[in-house]
Motif scaffolding. Sequence first.
Motif, PDB file in Angstrom:
ATOM      1  N   PHE A 200      32.709  -2.873  21.265  1.00 21.63           N
ATOM      2  CA  PHE A 200      32.885  -4.055  22.114  1.00 21.63           C
ATOM      3  C   PHE A 200      34.298  -4.088  22.691  1.00 21.63           C
ATOM      4  CE2 PHE A 200      34.632  -8.394  22.198  1.00 21.63           C
ATOM      5  CZ  PHE A 200      33.861  -8.941  23.221  1.00 21.63           C
ATOM      6  N   CYS A 201      35.299  -3.851  21.849  1.00 18.88           N
ATOM      7  CA  CYS A 201      36.687  -3.851  22.325  1.00 18.88           C
ATOM      8  C   CYS A 201      36.905  -2.799  23.396  1.00 18.88           C
ATOM      9  CB  CYS A 201      37.644  -3.619  21.157  1.00 18.88           C
ATOM     10  SG  CYS A 201      37.731  -4.969  19.959  1.00 18.88           S
ATOM     11  N   LEU A 202      36.344  -1.610  23.168  1.00 19.29           N
ATOM     12  CA  LEU A 202      36.565  -0.498  24.091  1.00 19.29           C
ATOM     13  C   LEU A 202      35.761  -0.629  25.384  1.00 19.29           C
ATOM     14  CD1 LEU A 202      36.617   2.537  21.623  1.00 19.29           C
ATOM     15  CD2 LEU A 202      38.556   1.541  22.843  1.00 19.29           C
ATOM     16  N   ASN A 203      34.529  -1.123  25.276  1.00 23.01           N
ATOM     17  CA  ASN A 203      33.633  -1.118  26.426  1.00 23.01           C
ATOM     18  C   ASN A 203      33.623  -2.422  27.215  1.00 23.01           C
ATOM     19  OD1 ASN A 203      32.818   1.500  25.672  1.00 23.01           O
ATOM     20  ND2 ASN A 203      31.208   0.696  24.333  1.00 23.01           N
ATOM     21  N   GLU A 204      33.897  -3.538  26.532  1.00 20.11           N
ATOM     22  CA  GLU A 204      33.800  -4.830  27.191  1.00 20.11           C
ATOM     23  C   GLU A 204      35.157  -5.428  27.557  1.00 20.11           C
ATOM     24  OE1 GLU A 204      30.928  -6.194  28.112  1.00 20.11           O
ATOM     25  OE2 GLU A 204      29.855  -4.477  27.286  1.00 20.11           O
ATOM     26  N   VAL A 205      36.149  -5.233  26.702  1.00 21.58           N
ATOM     27  CA  VAL A 205      37.426  -5.919  26.901  1.00 21.58           C
ATOM     28  C   VAL A 205      38.471  -4.997  27.531  1.00 21.58           C
ATOM     29  CG1 VAL A 205      39.207  -7.359  25.852  1.00 21.58           C
ATOM     30  CG2 VAL A 205      36.897  -7.330  24.871  1.00 21.58           C
ATOM     31  N   LEU A 206      38.632  -3.812  26.961  1.00 18.95           N
ATOM     32  CA  LEU A 206      39.711  -2.936  27.407  1.00 18.95           C
ATOM     33  C   LEU A 206      39.661  -2.609  28.904  1.00 18.95           C
ATOM     34  CD1 LEU A 206      42.179  -1.642  26.073  1.00 18.95           C
ATOM     35  CD2 LEU A 206      40.857   0.463  25.833  1.00 18.95           C
ATOM     36  N   PRO A 207      38.479  -2.361  29.488  1.00 19.02           N
ATOM     37  CA  PRO A 207      38.470  -2.076  30.934  1.00 19.02           C
ATOM     38  C   PRO A 207      39.050  -3.212  31.775  1.00 19.02           C
ATOM     39  CG  PRO A 207      36.413  -1.372  29.933  1.00 19.02           C
ATOM     40  CD  PRO A 207      37.144  -2.152  28.878  1.00 19.02           C
ATOM     41  N   GLU A 208      38.789  -4.463  31.384  1.00 20.08           N
ATOM     42  CA  GLU A 208      39.342  -5.579  32.153  1.00 20.08           C
ATOM     43  C   GLU A 208      40.840  -5.741  31.901  1.00 20.08           C
ATOM     44  OE1 GLU A 208      38.371 -10.167  33.436  1.00 20.08           O
ATOM     45  OE2 GLU A 208      36.862  -8.945  32.405  1.00 20.08           O
ATOM     46  N   VAL A 209      41.273  -5.497  30.664  1.00 15.64           N
ATOM     47  CA  VAL A 209      42.710  -5.507  30.380  1.00 15.64           C
ATOM     48  C   VAL A 209      43.419  -4.498  31.280  1.00 15.64           C
ATOM     49  CG1 VAL A 209      44.482  -5.038  28.636  1.00 15.64           C
ATOM     50  CG2 VAL A 209      42.392  -6.267  27.989  1.00 15.64           C
ATOM     51  N   LYS A 210      42.825  -3.323  31.414  1.00 13.57           N
ATOM     52  CA  LYS A 210      43.419  -2.282  32.260  1.00 13.57           C
ATOM     53  C   LYS A 210      43.382  -2.674  33.730  1.00 13.57           C
ATOM     54  CE  LYS A 210      43.036   2.606  33.534  1.00 13.57           C
ATOM     55  NZ  LYS A 210      44.489   2.860  33.392  1.00 13.57           N
ATOM     56  N   CYS A 218      48.124  -0.825  23.052  1.00 11.12           N
ATOM     57  CA  CYS A 218      47.003  -1.273  22.236  1.00 11.12           C
ATOM     58  C   CYS A 218      47.357  -1.045  20.778  1.00 11.12           C
ATOM     59  CB  CYS A 218      45.724  -0.520  22.590  1.00 11.12           C
ATOM     60  SG  CYS A 218      45.066  -0.920  24.220  1.00 11.12           S
ATOM     61  N   ASP A 219      46.829  -1.904  19.917  1.00 10.77           N
ATOM     62  CA  ASP A 219      47.171  -1.888  18.496  1.00 10.77           C
ATOM     63  C   ASP A 219      45.904  -2.154  17.693  1.00 10.77           C
ATOM     64  OD1 ASP A 219      48.478  -2.079  16.021  1.00 10.77           O
ATOM     65  OD2 ASP A 219      50.056  -3.392  16.779  1.00 10.77           O
ATOM     66  N   ILE A 220      45.906  -1.717  16.426  1.00 15.51           N
ATOM     67  CA  ILE A 220      44.759  -1.917  15.535  1.00 15.51           C
ATOM     68  C   ILE A 220      45.259  -2.102  14.115  1.00 15.51           C
ATOM     69  CG2 ILE A 220      44.416   0.578  15.164  1.00 15.51           C
ATOM     70  CD1 ILE A 220      41.365  -0.019  15.134  1.00 15.51           C
ATOM     71  N   PHE A 221      44.537  -2.916  13.338  1.00 15.70           N
ATOM     72  CA  PHE A 221      44.873  -3.165  11.940  1.00 15.70           C
ATOM     73  C   PHE A 221      44.127  -2.138  11.094  1.00 15.70           C
ATOM     74  CE2 PHE A 221      45.283  -6.854   8.626  1.00 15.70           C
ATOM     75  CZ  PHE A 221      46.059  -6.033   7.817  1.00 15.70           C
ATOM     76  N   THR A 222      44.811  -1.071  10.747  1.00 17.21           N
ATOM     77  CA  THR A 222      44.227   0.005   9.945  1.00 17.21           C
ATOM     78  C   THR A 222      44.448  -0.316   8.478  1.00 17.21           C
ATOM     79  OG1 THR A 222      44.739   1.584  11.707  1.00 17.21           O
ATOM     80  CG2 THR A 222      44.243   2.499   9.529  1.00 17.21           C
ATOM     81  N   LEU A 236      42.243   4.166  19.049  1.00 16.50           N
ATOM     82  CA  LEU A 236      43.549   4.554  19.585  1.00 16.50           C
ATOM     83  C   LEU A 236      43.444   5.725  20.555  1.00 16.50           C
ATOM     84  CD1 LEU A 236      45.623   4.173  16.306  1.00 16.50           C
ATOM     85  CD2 LEU A 236      45.720   2.677  18.316  1.00 16.50           C
ATOM     86  N   THR A 237      42.579   6.676  20.258  1.00 13.57           N
ATOM     87  CA  THR A 237      42.402   7.816  21.157  1.00 13.57           C
ATOM     88  C   THR A 237      41.852   7.358  22.501  1.00 13.57           C
ATOM     89  OG1 THR A 237      42.042   9.324  19.289  1.00 13.57           O
ATOM     90  CG2 THR A 237      41.254  10.041  21.449  1.00 13.57           C
ATOM     91  N   ALA A 238      40.868   6.462  22.463  1.00 16.07           N
ATOM     92  CA  ALA A 238      40.289   5.947  23.700  1.00 16.07           C
ATOM     93  C   ALA A 238      41.310   5.126  24.483  1.00 16.07           C
ATOM     94  CB  ALA A 238      39.048   5.110  23.394  1.00 16.07           C
ATOM     95  N   ALA A 239      42.113   4.335  23.776  1.00 20.52           N
ATOM     96  CA  ALA A 239      43.135   3.523  24.445  1.00 20.52           C
ATOM     97  C   ALA A 239      44.164   4.413  25.128  1.00 20.52           C
ATOM     98  CB  ALA A 239      43.804   2.600  23.429  1.00 20.52           C
ATOM     99  N   PHE A 244      47.057   3.544  27.996  1.00 21.93           N
ATOM    100  CA  PHE A 244      47.892   2.618  27.227  1.00 21.93           C
ATOM    101  C   PHE A 244      48.759   3.367  26.219  1.00 21.93           C
ATOM    102  CE2 PHE A 244      44.192   0.172  28.541  1.00 21.93           C
ATOM    103  CZ  PHE A 244      44.763  -1.005  28.992  1.00 21.93           C
ATOM    104  N   GLY A 245      49.911   2.809  25.898  1.00 22.17           N
ATOM    105  CA  GLY A 245      50.636   3.249  24.726  1.00 22.17           C
ATOM    106  C   GLY A 245      49.886   2.783  23.490  1.00 22.17           C
ATOM    107  N   ILE A 246      50.105   3.439  22.366  1.00 20.36           N
ATOM    108  CA  ILE A 246      49.351   3.067  21.161  1.00 20.36           C
ATOM    109  C   ILE A 246      50.291   2.806  19.982  1.00 20.36           C
ATOM    110  CG2 ILE A 246      47.172   4.126  21.825  1.00 20.36           C
ATOM    111  CD1 ILE A 246      47.877   6.559  20.161  1.00 20.36           C
ATOM    112  N   ARG A 247      49.915   1.797  19.207  1.00 20.46           N
ATOM    113  CA  ARG A 247      50.656   1.351  18.032  1.00 20.46           C
ATOM    114  C   ARG A 247      49.663   1.042  16.917  1.00 20.46           C
ATOM    115  NH1 ARG A 247      55.632  -1.191  19.320  1.00 20.46           N
ATOM    116  NH2 ARG A 247      55.289  -2.684  17.634  1.00 20.46           N
ATOM    117  N   MET A 248      50.167   0.875  15.699  1.00 22.50           N
ATOM    118  CA  MET A 248      49.289   0.597  14.560  1.00 22.50           C
ATOM    119  C   MET A 248      49.935  -0.392  13.596  1.00 22.50           C
ATOM    120  SD  MET A 248      48.180   4.459  13.439  1.00 22.50           S
ATOM    121  CE  MET A 248      47.298   3.867  11.978  1.00 22.50           C
ATOM    122  N   HIS A 249      49.082  -1.226  12.971  1.00 21.01           N
ATOM    123  CA  HIS A 249      49.408  -1.878  11.713  1.00 21.01           C
ATOM    124  C   HIS A 249      48.915  -0.902  10.631  1.00 21.01           C
ATOM    125  CE1 HIS A 249      49.871  -5.405  14.154  1.00 21.01           C
ATOM    126  NE2 HIS A 249      49.868  -6.262  13.152  1.00 21.01           N
ATOM    127  N   ALA A 250      49.789  -0.456   9.748  1.00 19.13           N
ATOM    128  CA  ALA A 250      49.386   0.607   8.824  1.00 19.13           C
ATOM    129  C   ALA A 250      49.969   0.402   7.435  1.00 19.13           C
ATOM    130  CB  ALA A 250      49.830   1.966   9.361  1.00 19.13           C
TER     131      ALA A 250
END
Length: 419
Positions: A200-210, A218-222, A236-239, A244-250
């Motif tokens: 959902f994040c990748l297909n529905e939201v991210l395209p409009e953000v872009k 883009c960031d994710i809670f890993t 992260l790979t898709a972002a 996008f630049g990529i970051r993580m909560h890790a």
Amino acid sequence: MKSYLFKNASELVTPKGTALKKGEEMRELTVIPNGCVITEGNRIKAVGGPEILQGLDEAEYIVIDCTGKTIMPGLVDSHTHFIFGGYRAEEFNWRLNGESYISIMERGGGIVASTKATRATSLDEFLEVGRKRLRSFANFGVTTVEGKSGYGLDKETELRQLEAMARLNQEDWIRIVPTYMGPHEIPAEFKGRPDDYIDFCLNEVLPEVKERGLATFCDIFTEKGVFNIEQSRKFLTAAREAGFGIRMHADELFAGFGGAELAGELKVTSADHLLKISEEGIKAMRDNNVCGTLLPLTAFSIKADYAPARKMVDMGMGVALATDLNPGSCYSESIPLLIALSTIYMGLRMEEVVTALTLNGAAALGLAEEKGSLEAGKLADIAVFDVPNHQFLTYHFGVNECVYTMSEGREVYRKQDIF
């Protein structure tokens, strides 16, 4: 745009360079007694001692007399969640009464508890509270702040959080670096279906953000119970492929989860928290030039062990420091408290803290070529502290000594009765 002259500083202190400082490099500061800075428009024109004033017509400048004070680069708070709705003061007191952060998450608290209030918050309300918080950041000497979405967890609210940051960025405040963090938690609508939520994040939201240009990163809670290594790698790979630049909560809550190792594998710009990082994770981040952004206010707030900052730096990693202002685990933007915790409890030297809060914070946001140090040609981000040298910022602990802040050539804070 006006030009300024800062002069007579007891000390001017700055790192130098355009990239992440690692290990012992973090201690390398330029210190100039009787320091001066000249700005022209939104850029720094010259930095040095009184010699740079020779032949200068001071009448052409707004003069900031820094006698007895310390000039530093504007601070960079490279990890915050400052656009949100509602508060969780009751939950904070549950923790004080003995409940763990994890147990509160398991009973429906934590990030999910902020979702309802954030979804109910209008764009105008986000703007109003955002301005208030940006003003507070500036009062601490912060000139650049990262802001994450991630409390809406649906398309409409995530976009509204990011739109608020975009609009605030058009006003004369400090610079905001926006981050889309839809995968901050699994919303109730997707309970038990984290893979579907990632889609959902990748297909529905991210395209409009872009399409709307609403985020830089883009960031994710890993983490255990949120998004696993494979889900994080996929997102992260898709972002990154989307530009996008990529970051993580890790590695915040559980040892051995492998977030830092993934950060090294993907060469993310920054991996943050890292309370439970392994030696292999430190090596992976070090060898792949990944910044480790440490958030001691959060560890303090949830009564957790601090990230092993001293070990990271001694092993050659580069680290930044940030507040993690958010409504749950860290409702604080206090730079003075952050400095005290970093030196007293995390074992960092004050020279390393200066670098972590300036140049390395800029590197964590991909901005080190323009921000994070006082050098000719860089953006005019300047903070003045009412202390004779930078060591006083930890010695006089917990007290805000910032008296002046300039962000990209704009005066955003001036303490009354000082200048």
